[in-house]
Scaffold this motif. Sequence first.
Motif, PDB file in Angstrom:
ATOM      1  N   VAL A  34       0.863  -1.176   0.000  1.00 20.79           N
ATOM      2  CA  VAL A  34       0.000   0.000   0.000  1.00 20.79           C
ATOM      3  C   VAL A  34       0.900   1.225   0.000  1.00 20.79           C
ATOM      4  N   GLY A  35       0.837   1.993  -1.077  1.00 23.47           N
ATOM      5  CA  GLY A  35       1.609   3.222  -1.178  1.00 23.47           C
ATOM      6  C   GLY A  35       0.796   4.395  -0.657  1.00 23.47           C
ATOM      7  N   ALA A  36       1.401   5.214   0.172  1.00 26.56           N
ATOM      8  CA  ALA A  36       0.697   6.343   0.784  1.00 26.56           C
ATOM      9  C   ALA A  36       1.461   7.638   0.538  1.00 26.56           C
ATOM     10  N   ASP A  37       0.698   8.717   0.312  1.00 24.57           N
ATOM     11  CA  ASP A  37       1.306  10.029   0.108  1.00 24.57           C
ATOM     12  C   ASP A  37       0.210  11.079   0.224  1.00 24.57           C
ATOM     13  N   ILE A  38       0.607  12.337   0.234  1.00 24.77           N
ATOM     14  CA  ILE A  38      -0.387  13.412   0.259  1.00 24.77           C
ATOM     15  C   ILE A  38      -1.267  13.332  -0.981  1.00 24.77           C
ATOM     16  N   VAL A  39      -0.630  13.109  -2.132  1.00 26.15           N
ATOM     17  CA  VAL A  39      -1.348  12.883  -3.392  1.00 26.15           C
ATOM     18  C   VAL A  39      -0.555  11.890  -4.234  1.00 26.15           C
ATOM     19  N   GLY A  40      -1.229  11.270  -5.178  1.00 28.01           N
ATOM     20  CA  GLY A  40      -0.550  10.466  -6.181  1.00 28.01           C
ATOM     21  C   GLY A  40      -0.214   9.050  -5.795  1.00 28.01           C
ATOM     22  N   ALA A  41      -0.784   8.545  -4.717  1.00 29.76           N
ATOM     23  CA  ALA A  41      -0.500   7.169  -4.296  1.00 29.76           C
ATOM     24  C   ALA A  41      -1.807   6.410  -4.091  1.00 29.76           C
ATOM     25  N   ASP A  42      -1.705   5.170  -3.586  1.00 32.14           N
ATOM     26  CA  ASP A  42      -2.906   4.356  -3.372  1.00 32.14           C
ATOM     27  C   ASP A  42      -3.810   4.976  -2.302  1.00 32.14           C
ATOM     28  N   VAL A  43      -3.185   5.558  -1.300  1.00 30.69           N
ATOM     29  CA  VAL A  43      -3.911   6.108  -0.151  1.00 30.69           C
ATOM     30  C   VAL A  43      -3.396   7.510   0.149  1.00 30.69           C
ATOM     31  N   ASP A  44      -4.321   8.436   0.394  1.00 30.23           N
ATOM     32  CA  ASP A  44      -3.930   9.776   0.819  1.00 30.23           C
ATOM     33  C   ASP A  44      -3.567   9.737   2.299  1.00 30.23           C
ATOM     34  N   CYS A  45      -2.412  10.291   2.625  1.00 30.82           N
ATOM     35  CA  CYS A  45      -1.926  10.179   4.008  1.00 30.82           C
ATOM     36  C   CYS A  45      -0.942  11.300   4.309  1.00 30.82           C
ATOM     37  N   ASP A  46      -1.072  11.882   5.486  1.00 36.03           N
ATOM     38  CA  ASP A  46      -0.116  12.856   5.989  1.00 36.03           C
ATOM     39  C   ASP A  46       0.833  12.105   6.919  1.00 36.03           C
ATOM     40  N   ALA A  47       2.066  11.902   6.466  1.00 36.30           N
ATOM     41  CA  ALA A  47       3.009  11.053   7.203  1.00 36.30           C
ATOM     42  C   ALA A  47       3.367  11.581   8.577  1.00 36.30           C
ATOM     43  N   GLY A  48       3.141  12.879   8.813  1.00 35.93           N
ATOM     44  CA  GLY A  48       3.477  13.455  10.108  1.00 35.93           C
ATOM     45  C   GLY A  48       2.296  13.616  11.040  1.00 35.93           C
ATOM     46  N   SER A  49       1.168  13.019  10.677  1.00 37.03           N
ATOM     47  CA  SER A  49      -0.050  13.113  11.487  1.00 37.03           C
ATOM     48  C   SER A  49      -0.294  11.806  12.232  1.00 37.03           C
ATOM     49  N   PHE A 103       8.812   8.246  13.657  1.00 35.15           N
ATOM     50  CA  PHE A 103       8.406   7.883  15.017  1.00 35.15           C
ATOM     51  C   PHE A 103       7.000   7.287  15.020  1.00 35.15           C
ATOM     52  N   LEU A 104       6.081   7.919  14.295  1.00 36.06           N
ATOM     53  CA  LEU A 104       4.705   7.419  14.245  1.00 36.06           C
ATOM     54  C   LEU A 104       4.625   6.059  13.553  1.00 36.06           C
ATOM     55  N   ALA A 105       5.439   5.884  12.526  1.00 37.78           N
ATOM     56  CA  ALA A 105       5.465   4.584  11.847  1.00 37.78           C
ATOM     57  C   ALA A 105       5.866   3.489  12.819  1.00 37.78           C
ATOM     58  N   ILE A 106       6.907   3.751  13.601  1.00 34.15           N
ATOM     59  CA  ILE A 106       7.365   2.762  14.584  1.00 34.15           C
ATOM     60  C   ILE A 106       6.301   2.542  15.657  1.00 34.15           C
ATOM     61  N   LYS A 107       5.763   3.625  16.168  1.00 30.62           N
ATOM     62  CA  LYS A 107       4.777   3.552  17.255  1.00 30.62           C
ATOM     63  C   LYS A 107       3.574   2.703  16.873  1.00 30.62           C
ATOM     64  N   HIS A 108       3.069   2.887  15.660  1.00 29.94           N
ATOM     65  CA  HIS A 108       1.837   2.197  15.274  1.00 29.94           C
ATOM     66  C   HIS A 108       2.064   0.858  14.576  1.00 29.94           C
ATOM     67  N   ALA A 109       3.191   0.709  13.893  1.00 29.86           N
ATOM     68  CA  ALA A 109       3.426  -0.538  13.149  1.00 29.86           C
ATOM     69  C   ALA A 109       4.062  -1.629  13.994  1.00 29.86           C
ATOM     70  N   ALA A 110       4.970  -1.261  14.886  1.00 29.20           N
ATOM     71  CA  ALA A 110       5.726  -2.271  15.630  1.00 29.20           C
ATOM     72  C   ALA A 110       4.849  -3.231  16.438  1.00 29.20           C
ATOM     73  N   PRO A 111       3.818  -2.750  17.143  1.00 30.71           N
ATOM     74  CA  PRO A 111       2.996  -3.693  17.908  1.00 30.71           C
ATOM     75  C   PRO A 111       2.331  -4.757  17.035  1.00 30.71           C
ATOM     76  N   LEU A 112       1.865  -4.367  15.846  1.00 30.37           N
ATOM     77  CA  LEU A 112       1.242  -5.331  14.943  1.00 30.37           C
ATOM     78  C   LEU A 112       2.269  -6.332  14.421  1.00 30.37           C
TER      79      LEU A 112
END
Length: 250
Positions: A34-49, A103-112
């Motif tokens: 799943v590719g994520a970005d503000i625009v132009g990817a599979d999912v719209d996502c703000d990486a710093g939110s 930091f958010l990537a680690i925080k939310h992905a690591a437990p899963l």
Amino acid sequence: MSRLSGKIAIVTGAGSGIGKATVELFRGEGALVVGADIVGADVDCDAGSDDSIASLVEQVADQYGGLDIFFANAGVSGGLASIFDQTVADWNEILRVNLIGPFLAIKHAAPLMKERGGGSIIATASVAGLRSGAGGPAYSASKAGVISLVKTAAQQLTGSNVRVNAICPGLIETGMTEFVYERARAKGQEGRLGHLNPLKRGGEPGEIAAAALFLASDESSYVNGHALVVDGGLSSSHPVNSQTYGRTAI
């Protein structure tokens, strides 16, 4: 055999450059990406939110049954203004995306990942995080923070089999560095791009994607808390003239 067969991955900053190249490579190696970005990817996502990354991870895990790889690649440059010309707002935004994002990537992905028996988290740092001269002050500070973050996170995830590493690219032709390449081409100086490294060239997004593939795969199963430099040898020395210290220019 595909190197990521059956793996579930998220790549941020996937709309262009390194992220886009990585999505394509990971998919070619058998991963569900799943590719994520503000625009132009599979999912719209703000990486710093926090809300945005938490939602992205939850959505991917619910839809596909888990998560094995997270490449926290999204970043912003912030330009080359000096410390004395940048504002607190400039620093807040650059650090929010470049450092709080991983930091958010680690925080939310690591437990899963821990629940699945392990996984790989990769963050894009930079040679600018190793020493000065490769980026603006806030950008450089944010990337130095990423290098420290992956080392700290690797220790905090002891026993989880979740590996956390960074990639430190040198000069790569992406949307972020487009102005550098365009300026050089306009002046007829394209051949000087990357001239400070021993390979005498800039890098391509696919070369960083290949490093991400190594860190995502089981081939790097004993690599953890590491910042992998991919810069043509730029950071192996302080930049010097080829005649200095008896170097031979071939």
